[in-house]
Design an enzyme around this catalytic site. Structure first.
Site, short mmCIF file in Angstrom:
data_model
loop_
_atom_site.label_atom_id
_atom_site.label_comp_id
_atom_site.label_asym_id
_atom_site.label_seq_id
_atom_site.Cartn_x
_atom_site.Cartn_y
_atom_site.Cartn_z
CB CYS A 136 -0.93 0.00 1.21
SG CYS A 136 -2.02 1.44 1.28
CB CYS A 139 -0.65 2.44 3.97
SG CYS A 139 -2.27 1.86 3.43
CG ASP A 140 3.17 1.25 4.50
OD1 ASP A 140 2.70 1.75 5.53
OD2 ASP A 140 3.00 0.06 4.18
#
Length: 324
Positions: A136, A139-140
């Site tokens: 992701c 997300c990261d």
């Protein structure tokens, strides 16, 4: 074997299901959450969370979902450990059968079974999760500001992830095992026009390589899909972007699914084609797939379930008055 009854049955216990439970409990619906194979959803395998509103510092995914569960229980939710293996949506009440043999019956049903990122299944992938390997970018990606990253895949997801990562990195490489992409042409045009993205064609991933000193990702061992030649490509982060698989096996032939297996809902709502059945979170959202958006749709599902029950009860009372 026990029968559990509730006004709101929730299948799935990630941010969507737990938020639905919080709202449902506060509305007096005494919800039951059946937690499933992966209680807490994908947050339980997410280490650092930096983009969930309300937290100044980095928090841990498992801690966040534990807090959500504690809040749901505090306001009146029953959390039950079981895996649903069969479901009946013919109504007027909805029945789910667990692997334990227990039966769960709800006046409304909230489906929050989520989706799982597809993985390559090669050595080092699992071991380096959270240590340089992710599925992701949204997300990261923030953790790789100014660093070198690779994206693995050739479809829309991979191209979108590569383009997104250019917000953080000036050295993004897309690795694809074929000589052409499957992504939509408009996305391909944006990718090829971006000076910060390089494409490696005809390269598969043999395994992920850990740095011997700190155990974090050092690079990816590539295999040329034409010549079979191996090579090491060093990188700080690797994003596997080969799609997601929604957990909708239970609902095939019972609810409308799109071409990728996601539950189809009325646009802008969590309402399925069956009155009283609602879908929220990643099981119906193939676009955003964030904890905060999943929580938002869980809220919507609970509010709509409450309204559905209130309207049904009003109509029943109205019919009884007319008859009496």
């Amino acid at each position: 074997m026990t029968e559990h009854t509730t006004r709101m049955l929730i299948v799935g216990s990630g941010p969507a299901g737990l938020t639905a439970a919080i709202y449902g409990a506060r509305a007096g619906l005494q919800p039951i959450v059946v937690q499933g194979l992966q209680p807490g959803g994908q947050l339980t395998i997410t280490t650092d969370v930096e983009n969930y509103p309300g937290f100044r510092d980095v928090i841990q995914g498992p801690w966040l979902v534990q807090e959500m569960e504690a809040q749901a229980v505090h306001v009146g939710t029953r959390m039950l450990w079981d895996t649903i293996v069969e479901i009946d949506l013919t109504g007027p009440r909805f029945t789910a059968i667990g692997d334990s043999g227990d039966t769960y019956v709800g006046d409304t049903l909230v489906i929050a079974t989520g989706a799982q990122a597809k993985w390559l299944g090669v050595p080092g992938e699992h071991e380096l999760g959270g240590k340089g390997v992710s599925a992701c970018a949204t997300c990261d990606g923030f953790f790789y500001r100014g660093k070198k990253v690779v994206v693995i895949g050739g479809g829309n997801t991979a191209v979108e992830e590569a383009l997104y990562l250019t917000n953080h990195s000036h050295d993004v490489t897309l690795i694809h095992r074929r000589d052409s992409l499957r992504a939509e042409k408009i996305l391909q045009d944006r990718l090829f026009a971006h000076t910060g993205i390089t494409v490696l064609w005809n390269k598969g991933i043999d395994h992920f390589v850990a740095h011997p000193e700190d155990g974090h990702l050092k690079g990816v061992k590539l295999i040329d899909t034409i010549t079979g030649e191996h090579s090491l490509y060093e990188t700080d982060g690797a994003f596997v972007a080969i799609g997601h698989a929604p957990a909708t096996e239970l609902f095939k032939g019972k609810l409308e699914l799109d071409a990728n297996g996601y539950i189809v809902v009325e646009p802008g709502t969590p309402k399925t084609a069956i009155p009283g059945v609602f879908a929220c979170g990643d099981v119906m959202d193939h676009t955003y797939r964030q904890a905060v958006t999943a929580a938002g749709t869980g809220c919507m599902a609970a509010l709509d379930a409450e309204r559905y029950l209130a309207e049904r009860e009003y109509l029943a009372e109205k019919a009884a008055f007319a008859e009496g």
